[in-house]
Motif scaffolding. Structure first.
Motif, mmCIF file in Angstrom:
data_model
loop_
_atom_site.group_PDB
_atom_site.id
_atom_site.type_symbol
_atom_site.label_atom_id
_atom_site.label_comp_id
_atom_site.label_asym_id
_atom_site.label_seq_id
_atom_site.Cartn_x
_atom_site.Cartn_y
_atom_site.Cartn_z
ATOM 1 N N ALA A 1 -4.295 -46.131 -44.748
ATOM 2 C CA ALA A 1 -4.702 -45.117 -43.771
ATOM 3 C C ALA A 1 -4.795 -43.750 -44.441
ATOM 4 O O ALA A 1 -5.766 -43.012 -44.236
ATOM 5 C CB ALA A 1 -3.707 -45.088 -42.615
ATOM 6 N N LEU A 2 -3.800 -43.441 -45.276
ATOM 7 C CA LEU A 2 -3.796 -42.161 -45.976
ATOM 8 C C LEU A 2 -4.987 -42.055 -46.928
ATOM 9 O O LEU A 2 -5.628 -41.003 -47.041
ATOM 10 C CB LEU A 2 -2.475 -42.005 -46.754
ATOM 11 C CG LEU A 2 -2.160 -40.604 -47.289
ATOM 12 C CD1 LEU A 2 -2.029 -39.602 -46.152
ATOM 13 C CD2 LEU A 2 -0.881 -40.625 -48.117
ATOM 14 N N ALA A 3 -5.315 -43.178 -47.567
ATOM 15 C CA ALA A 3 -6.449 -43.196 -48.501
ATOM 16 C C ALA A 3 -7.775 -42.983 -47.771
ATOM 17 O O ALA A 3 -8.692 -42.362 -48.300
ATOM 18 C CB ALA A 3 -6.477 -44.513 -49.271
ATOM 19 N N LEU A 4 -7.853 -43.490 -46.542
ATOM 20 C CA LEU A 4 -9.074 -43.295 -45.757
ATOM 21 C C LEU A 4 -9.214 -41.837 -45.336
ATOM 22 O O LEU A 4 -10.318 -41.311 -45.201
ATOM 23 C CB LEU A 4 -9.055 -44.198 -44.513
ATOM 24 C CG LEU A 4 -9.327 -45.684 -44.793
ATOM 25 C CD1 LEU A 4 -8.940 -46.539 -43.589
ATOM 26 C CD2 LEU A 4 -10.788 -45.918 -45.162
ATOM 27 N N ARG B 1 -13.705 -38.841 -52.641
ATOM 28 C CA ARG B 1 -15.008 -39.076 -52.022
ATOM 29 C C ARG B 1 -14.879 -40.268 -51.101
ATOM 30 O O ARG B 1 -14.150 -41.208 -51.401
ATOM 31 C CB ARG B 1 -16.086 -39.380 -53.087
ATOM 32 C CG ARG B 1 -16.670 -38.158 -53.733
ATOM 33 C CD ARG B 1 -17.638 -38.566 -54.836
ATOM 34 N NE ARG B 1 -18.882 -39.125 -54.303
ATOM 35 C CZ ARG B 1 -19.820 -39.675 -55.072
ATOM 36 N NH1 ARG B 1 -19.649 -39.756 -56.375
ATOM 37 N NH2 ARG B 1 -20.931 -40.139 -54.547
ATOM 38 N N PHE B 2 -15.602 -40.231 -49.994
ATOM 39 C CA PHE B 2 -15.476 -41.335 -49.052
ATOM 40 C C PHE B 2 -16.409 -42.489 -49.440
ATOM 41 O O PHE B 2 -17.422 -42.745 -48.805
ATOM 42 C CB PHE B 2 -15.751 -40.858 -47.626
ATOM 43 C CG PHE B 2 -15.270 -41.847 -46.599
ATOM 44 C CD1 PHE B 2 -13.909 -42.013 -46.348
ATOM 45 C CD2 PHE B 2 -16.183 -42.616 -45.891
ATOM 46 C CE1 PHE B 2 -13.469 -42.930 -45.407
ATOM 47 C CE2 PHE B 2 -15.743 -43.547 -44.949
ATOM 48 C CZ PHE B 2 -14.381 -43.702 -44.710
ATOM 49 N N THR B 3 -16.043 -43.146 -50.541
ATOM 50 C CA THR B 3 -16.763 -44.347 -50.958
ATOM 51 C C THR B 3 -15.730 -45.454 -51.103
ATOM 52 O O THR B 3 -14.529 -45.177 -51.186
ATOM 53 C CB THR B 3 -17.464 -44.150 -52.315
ATOM 54 O OG1 THR B 3 -16.465 -43.891 -53.311
ATOM 55 C CG2 THR B 3 -18.446 -42.987 -52.272
ATOM 56 N N PHE B 4 -16.198 -46.693 -51.148
ATOM 57 C CA PHE B 4 -15.259 -47.816 -51.221
ATOM 58 C C PHE B 4 -14.336 -47.687 -52.430
ATOM 59 O O PHE B 4 -13.117 -47.783 -52.308
ATOM 60 C CB PHE B 4 -16.029 -49.143 -51.267
ATOM 61 C CG PHE B 4 -15.128 -50.335 -51.413
ATOM 62 C CD1 PHE B 4 -14.291 -50.733 -50.370
ATOM 63 C CD2 PHE B 4 -15.105 -51.056 -52.593
ATOM 64 C CE1 PHE B 4 -13.447 -51.819 -50.506
ATOM 65 C CE2 PHE B 4 -14.253 -52.156 -52.743
ATOM 66 C CZ PHE B 4 -13.430 -52.540 -51.704
ATOM 67 N N ARG B 5 -14.927 -47.449 -53.599
ATOM 68 C CA ARG B 5 -14.116 -47.408 -54.805
ATOM 69 C C ARG B 5 -13.146 -46.225 -54.822
ATOM 70 O O ARG B 5 -12.021 -46.342 -55.276
ATOM 71 C CB ARG B 5 -14.994 -47.412 -56.058
ATOM 72 C CG ARG B 5 -15.393 -48.817 -56.484
ATOM 73 C CD ARG B 5 -15.684 -48.917 -57.971
ATOM 74 N NE ARG B 5 -16.746 -48.021 -58.391
ATOM 75 C CZ ARG B 5 -16.543 -46.947 -59.127
ATOM 76 N NH1 ARG B 5 -15.324 -46.622 -59.505
ATOM 77 N NH2 ARG B 5 -17.551 -46.200 -59.474
ATOM 78 N N GLU B 6 -13.596 -45.076 -54.318
ATOM 79 C CA GLU B 6 -12.723 -43.898 -54.302
ATOM 80 C C GLU B 6 -11.579 -44.071 -53.306
ATOM 81 O O GLU B 6 -10.454 -43.630 -53.572
ATOM 82 C CB GLU B 6 -13.529 -42.635 -53.966
ATOM 83 C CG GLU B 6 -14.400 -42.147 -55.107
ATOM 84 C CD GLU B 6 -13.595 -41.706 -56.320
ATOM 85 O OE1 GLU B 6 -12.443 -41.280 -56.162
ATOM 86 O OE2 GLU B 6 -14.139 -41.806 -57.436
ATOM 87 N N VAL B 7 -11.852 -44.698 -52.176
ATOM 88 C CA VAL B 7 -10.792 -44.951 -51.198
ATOM 89 C C VAL B 7 -9.785 -45.943 -51.781
ATOM 90 O O VAL B 7 -8.569 -45.765 -51.666
ATOM 91 C CB VAL B 7 -11.374 -45.469 -49.855
ATOM 92 C CG1 VAL B 7 -10.263 -45.967 -48.934
ATOM 93 C CG2 VAL B 7 -12.157 -44.359 -49.156
ATOM 94 N N MET B 8 -10.285 -46.964 -52.455
ATOM 95 C CA MET B 8 -9.388 -47.941 -53.071
ATOM 96 C C MET B 8 -8.569 -47.306 -54.196
ATOM 97 O O MET B 8 -7.396 -47.643 -54.393
ATOM 98 C CB MET B 8 -10.189 -49.142 -53.623
ATOM 99 C CG MET B 8 -10.819 -50.010 -52.558
ATOM 100 S SD MET B 8 -9.664 -50.484 -51.248
ATOM 101 C CE MET B 8 -8.860 -51.870 -52.018
#
Lengths: 215, 10
Positions: free
Chosen positions: A106-109, A114-121
């Motif tokens: 949740a914090l990562a979201l 940047r709001f991309t899959f890899r950056e959130v992961m």
């Protein structure tokens, strides 16, 4: 790469070697938290998603592969190996580690570069790594007889975090464009979690007595 | 390059 970073990576590697030595050679995982090891496997899987997409250096690729392979094999040993798994202290390793995963996600979201899959992961892996040691520290508190290898394993893990902070300070002055606030803040939190352990580890070493953490 | 912020740490 500066000396702090290299020393940090080497102590990280050393911690893994110490743990594998204990598991592979002594065939024991007594005092080691499977919860923490599972979280580390998840941390590396989430962080190294770009392993085959972005090439940084041979060093970088090899180290990533080593951390991925070692973390998953440690989990395998603790869960499946017929001798090692019997030494696992399941009754004391009761930290509800799944409850760390969702808040970190949740914090990562919410907070990422940047709001991309890899950056959130990536952000998720940073947050999760910061708290992944908690089940291990709780297990140590409950362990009456902490053996030397277990103590050294946690000590090297903590040393790796301290050296990474020194590395960031160095990079801040030598590479001003290099700023990852997320990893810095999470990294400082992660290092602070070791403060208590470090205190008792150094005291036991100084006084030449067996390491024991007060409950 | 400056501002590139490559994630080269492990």
């Amino acid at each position: 790469m500066n000396a702090f970073r290299l020393a940090g990576d080497m102590t990280h590697l050393l911690s893994v070697v110490v743990l594998l030595l204990k598991i592979h050679t002594i065939k024991s995982c007594a005092g080691i938290s499977l919860k923490t090891q599972e979280l580390y496997a998840l941390v590396f899987a989430a962080r190294y998603l770009d392993l085959f997409i972005h090439f940084i250096s041979l060093y970088n690729t090899v180290m990533k592969l080593v951390f991925l392979a070692s973390s998953f094999s440690i989990v395998w040993y603790m869960r499946r190996h017929k001798i090692v798994r019997r030494t696992y202290d399941k009754d004391h390793d009761t930290f509800r580690h799944h409850f760390l995963v969702l808040p970190c996600l949740a914090l990562a979201l919410l907070i990422n570069e940047r709001f991309t899959f890899r950056e959130v992961m990536w952000a998720f892996s940073i947050y999760l790594e910061a708290v992944a040691i908690l089940p291990q520290l709780v297990l140590l508190q409950r362990t009456r007889n902490i053996d030397n290898l277990t103590g050294q394993y946690v000590f090297f893990l903590g040393a790796y975090r301290v050296l990474y902070i020194l590395n960031w300070i160095y990079r801040y002055f030598t590479e001003p464009h290099f700023v990852h606030w997320i990893s810095w803040v999470a990294g400082i939190v992660q290092t602070l979690l070791y403060a208590d352990f470090f205190y008792y580890y150094i005291m036991s070493w100084k006084n030449n007595v067996k390491l024991e953490l007060p409950a | 390059a400056a501002g590139d912020n490559v994630k080269d740490e492990l």
